[in-house]
Design a protein around this motif. Structure first.
Motif, mmCIF file in Angstrom:
data_model
loop_
_atom_site.group_PDB
_atom_site.id
_atom_site.type_symbol
_atom_site.label_atom_id
_atom_site.label_comp_id
_atom_site.label_asym_id
_atom_site.label_seq_id
_atom_site.Cartn_x
_atom_site.Cartn_y
_atom_site.Cartn_z
ATOM 1 N N ARG A 164 7.827 10.790 0.351
ATOM 2 C CA ARG A 164 6.473 10.805 0.908
ATOM 3 C C ARG A 164 6.319 9.695 1.939
ATOM 4 N NH1 ARG A 164 1.467 8.520 0.215
ATOM 5 N NH2 ARG A 164 -0.311 9.901 0.639
ATOM 6 N N ASN A 165 6.859 8.534 1.662
ATOM 7 C CA ASN A 165 6.782 7.441 2.632
ATOM 8 C C ASN A 165 7.468 7.808 3.939
ATOM 9 O OD1 ASN A 165 5.337 5.722 0.932
ATOM 10 N ND2 ASN A 165 7.193 4.841 0.048
ATOM 11 N N THR A 218 0.808 -1.218 0.000
ATOM 12 C CA THR A 218 0.000 0.000 0.000
ATOM 13 C C THR A 218 0.842 1.269 0.000
ATOM 14 O OG1 THR A 218 -0.124 0.192 2.427
ATOM 15 C CG2 THR A 218 -1.730 -1.235 1.342
ATOM 16 N N MET A 219 2.156 1.123 0.118
ATOM 17 C CA MET A 219 3.021 2.295 0.192
ATOM 18 C C MET A 219 3.148 2.986 -1.162
ATOM 19 S SD MET A 219 6.203 1.182 2.663
ATOM 20 C CE MET A 219 5.971 0.880 4.408
ATOM 21 N N SER A 220 3.391 4.269 -1.102
ATOM 22 C CA SER A 220 3.611 5.059 -2.316
ATOM 23 C C SER A 220 4.955 4.708 -2.934
ATOM 24 C CB SER A 220 3.570 6.551 -1.958
ATOM 25 O OG SER A 220 4.120 7.339 -2.970
ATOM 26 N N GLY A 221 5.089 4.957 -4.224
ATOM 27 C CA GLY A 221 6.387 4.806 -4.880
ATOM 28 C C GLY A 221 7.303 5.983 -4.637
ATOM 29 N N ASP A 222 6.795 6.983 -3.924
ATOM 30 C CA ASP A 222 7.561 8.201 -3.617
ATOM 31 C C ASP A 222 8.282 7.999 -2.288
ATOM 32 O OD1 ASP A 222 8.367 10.745 -2.672
ATOM 33 O OD2 ASP A 222 6.822 11.750 -3.861
#
Length: 264
Positions: free
Chosen positions: A77-78, A70-74
């Motif tokens: 941001r993570n 569910t984590m962002s690819g950024d």
């Protein structure tokens, strides 16, 4: 990973940083550290979030995999999301939460059966290797906190675990910069705080890194510029590696500038 168990060393390093943090007042927790935009509270929040993830991965591998999905690819941001779970806490609460996350992670990693890997953000790792990654985090963020407070860290031979982890992850610096990893093997000759000599890699390697083990750890955590460290390289590939070395995945960050803290 064979050899001595790194988890007692991980615990000892965490206890050492805890002693440094325990005496701080609320104002000191707000001090800016050498990491741009990060206070001491940010540093501890990052450690709390990292140890929480490690403990989760070791105790509940399936749940961890679902969480990572569910984590962002950024990357940035993570990191911000992870920090936000802790930064609203007053210092004494944040300190206690970090202590709890540390204890849970150490217990969960110690309970992983020998030979079983733990899922992680990049690739699965044996629990002892993930413990070494935790030592790398403590070293780097602890150094930022110590630099902010004007405290000179006294290193022990426990840093051998971090040296071995950095040798294992020697290619991270290339990956962070989109460079091709050269088809070479490095040899490392490092002098421990006790004066012992540690060797990693092929004895006959043409590309070599030599110098104090503490300086090596400061280099791979990017807490000192190579110009301020007593490390030497033999070979063009090794020379370039001193410019890009890092023992963590993700963006390299700004690093430190020459002369920022003087020579080690």
């Amino acid at each position: 990973m064979t050899g001595p168990d790194p988890i007692p060393a991980l615990t000892a390093d965490g206890d050492e940083l805890d002693r440094l943090l325990a005496g701080l007042d609320d104002t000191q927790w707000k001090l800016d550290t050498p990491a741009p935009g990060w206070t001491i509270a940010h540093q501890v929040a990052h450690l709390a979030a990292t140890f929480r993830l490690a403990g989760f991965a070791a105790a509940d591998p399936d749940g961890f995999r679902a969480r990572v999905a569910t984590m962002s690819g950024d990357f940035d941001r993570n990191v911000d999301v992870a920090l936000s779970a802790y930064l609203s806490d007053p210092p004494h609460v944040l300190l206690n939460r970090w202590r709890e996350e540390r204890a849970n992670a150490e217990k969960a990693l110690a309970a992983v059966p020998d030979g079983q890997v733990v899922p992680w953000l990049v690739r699965p790792l044996p629990a002892p290797v993930l413990a070494c990654a935790g030592m790398m985090e403590l070293f780097g963020h602890g150094q930022d906190i110590a630099d902010t407070l004007g405290v000179r860290q006294v290193r022990t031979d426990r840093i051998r675990f971090l040296c071995g982890f950095a040798v294992r992850t020697w290619d991270f610096g290339y990956q962070a910069r989109g460079e091709s990893t050269p088809d070479v093997e490095f040899g490392y000759t490092l002098t421990a705080p006790s004066g012992a000599v540690w060797r990693f890699g092929p004895e006959d390697a043409e590309q070599r890194i030599s110098g104090p083990a503490e300086d090596f750890c400061l280099l791979v955590t990017r807490r000192r510029h190579r110009d301020d460290l007593s490390l030497t390289a033999t070979g063009a590939d090794a020379e370039h590696w001193l410019d890009i070395a890092q023992a963590y995945r993700g963006p390299a960050g700004a690093g430190r500038t020459p002369g920022q803290f003087g020579r080690s």
